[in-house]
Design an enzyme around this catalytic site. Structure first.
Site, PDB file in Angstrom:
ATOM      1  N   ASP A  82     108.305  21.612 -16.114  1.00  0.00           N
ATOM      2  CA  ASP A  82     109.166  22.114 -17.031  1.00  0.00           C
ATOM      3  C   ASP A  82     109.416  21.159 -18.340  1.00  0.00           C
ATOM      4  O   ASP A  82     108.918  20.181 -18.345  1.00  0.00           O
ATOM      5  CB  ASP A  82     110.351  22.278 -16.399  1.00  0.00           C
ATOM      6  CG  ASP A  82     111.391  21.015 -15.936  1.00  0.00           C
ATOM      7  OD1 ASP A  82     110.506  20.186 -15.355  1.00  0.00           O
ATOM      8  OD2 ASP A  82     112.408  21.003 -15.922  1.00  0.00           O
ATOM      9  N   GLU A 177     112.494  19.270 -13.409  1.00  0.00           N
ATOM     10  CA  GLU A 177     112.713  17.989 -13.485  1.00  0.00           C
ATOM     11  C   GLU A 177     113.905  17.693 -14.617  1.00  0.00           C
ATOM     12  O   GLU A 177     114.999  16.950 -14.379  1.00  0.00           O
ATOM     13  CB  GLU A 177     111.529  16.926 -13.863  1.00  0.00           C
ATOM     14  CG  GLU A 177     111.906  15.504 -13.779  1.00  0.00           C
ATOM     15  CD  GLU A 177     112.067  14.725 -15.183  1.00  0.00           C
ATOM     16  OE1 GLU A 177     112.325  13.658 -14.928  1.00  0.00           O
ATOM     17  OE2 GLU A 177     112.229  15.425 -16.066  1.00  0.00           O
TER      18      GLU A 177
HETATM   19 ZN   LIG Z   1     109.757  14.127 -18.275  1.00  0.00          ZN
END
Ligand SMILES: [Zn+2]
Length: 414
Positions: A82, A177
């Site tokens: 992401d 994340e």
């Molecule tokens: Zn990163």
């Protein structure tokens, strides 16, 4: 023929994988699944085995061992697919500035977005490199598609070179994340490695194994609201209590704007205010859990001072653990970081070690039983439309991953 990290990278940044904090699904956005599925296909084409994607989108795969030794530990490499929700991530148009000559890089879709070597010493140090940027309107997504590309290219290299001795290598690609959920559904048992490396760092040579320890604190002042025309000696304004509390916070220290290096801070960042009830959300950061607790005690004390002597005012304190310093775990496994240093040196680089003033998925994973420092992927200007990465640094990341696999085989096999 192998595919360069750059070629892979340019393919990955075209997919919009911006994560979304407001979403409750995992992955938080469908674009991430598109990319994770693409990776599953590519892993299959490369010849990795045990390729899995679980119901949350986490992808795992194995590069089989080539070593003739017994007892070579299984190690892993992890990157997140992401990109930060802070910036647009759609229609990314990567530009490769071949043989960067030190001139200003004006990003064509917004000429006010300019990378200047004078403002950016890291960029100045990369003359001669092939620099990749976005076009001015979006993130590039080097964080962390540079890491994904490096891991994929390293896996390909290892599979094409079975003469290189290494143990079983696990690969993991994770969603979300950037919204702090990357470790949430990571199945450490199924990953089956004794340690891992996130490939999500900055300049060539970096290895990071210390992160903040972090808590979220909510200080809620309760006052008493009544009609302001008839409030004499009755109203207690919680907004003013909160204001008095914030005025007591240190002004010349312990804040994000006055600290760096190993200093922690106390950072009010959300205020939810009304006369009856006002809550202040604070981020508490330090490199030790003790330091974190001292800061929390200070915050609590300042809040209690504000309501002291006001019987109809009160304060409620809530503390939620965010993550802890991965150093607390990694100190128990010095070889994990030492082998990374050795691999970096074998790639012709000098290890650069800096405390991370933030957390990584590795902070959480380390406490979940998978010691996980972070190594460089070549990323610069994280979360900015001036984000850039050097193709040569990505190649160094690939080389470092390959070296790491060999160092583990040499040092730990028997
Ligand atoms: Zn990163």
């Amino acid at each position: 023929m192998t595919t360069s990290a750059l070629e892979r990278f340019l393919r990955y940044v075209a997919i919009n994988t911006r994560s979304d904090e407001a979403s409750t699904s995992c992955p938080s956005t469908p674009g991430q699944l598109t990319m994770l599925r693409l990776l599953v296909n590519e892993l299959g084409e490369l010849g990795l085995i045990d390729i899995t994607m679980d119901e949350h989108g986490y992808v795992m795969a194995t590069v089989p061992a080539t070593t003739t030794k017994q007892h070579v530990p299984v190690i892993g490499f992890i990157a997140h697919v992401d990109t930060s929700p802070e910036m647009p991530g759609h229609d990314v148009k990567p530009i490769v500035h071949r043989g960067y000559d030190g001139r200003d890089l004006v990003l064509p879709d917004d000429p006010s977005a300019v990378l200047r070597a004078v403002d950016d010493p890291a960029l100045a140090a990369h003359t001669g490199h092939d620099i990749v940027t976005a076009s001015g309107l979006t993130l590039l997504g080097a964080d962390d598609k540079a890491g994904v590309a490096a891991i994929m290219a390293a896996a390909e290299y290892l599979l094409r070179h079975p003469e290189i001795p290494h143990g079983t290598i696990r690969v993991g690609f994770t969603p979300d994340e950037e919204i702090g959920r990357g470790a949430n559904h990571f199945d450490v048992g199924r990953f089956g490695a004794i340690c891992a490396y996130t490939v999500d760092g900055g300049g060539a040579g970096e290895v990071e194994w210390e992160s903040f320890a972090a808590d979220a604190m909510t200080v809620t002042f309760k006052g008493f609201n009544t009609h302001p025309g008839y409030a004499k000696n009755r109203m207690v304004n919680a907004i003013k209590l909160a204001a008095a509390f914030m005025a007591r916070l240190p002004k010349d220290r312990l804040s994000p704007e006055t600290t760096d290096g190993y200093e922690g801070y106390v950072h009010p960042y959300v205020l939810d205010a009304s006369v009856e009830r006002t809550s202040v959300k604070l981020l508490i950061r330090d490199f030790s859990t003790t330091g974190l607790e001292e800061k929390e005690a200070m915050v609590e004390q300042l809040a209690r001072e504000v309501v002291a002597g006001q019987p109809r005012a009160s304060v409620e304190i809530r503390i939620a653990e965010s993550y802890r310093n991965m150093r607390d775990i990694l100190e128990g496994y010095p070889e994990v970081v030492e082998f990374a240093r050795e691999a970096i040196r074998r790639s012709g680089l000098t290890p650069v070690e800096r405390p991370i003033r933030g957390g990584t998925d590795g902070s959480r994973l380390s406490f979940m039983g998978l010691p996980t420092p972070n190594i460089f992927a070549g990323e610069h200007n994280f979360h900015s439309r001036l984000e850039w990465v050097s193709a040569q640094d990505m190649d160094k990341a690939v080389e470092t991953i390959v070296n790491l696999c060999q160092v583990w085989e040499e040092r730990q096999g028997s």
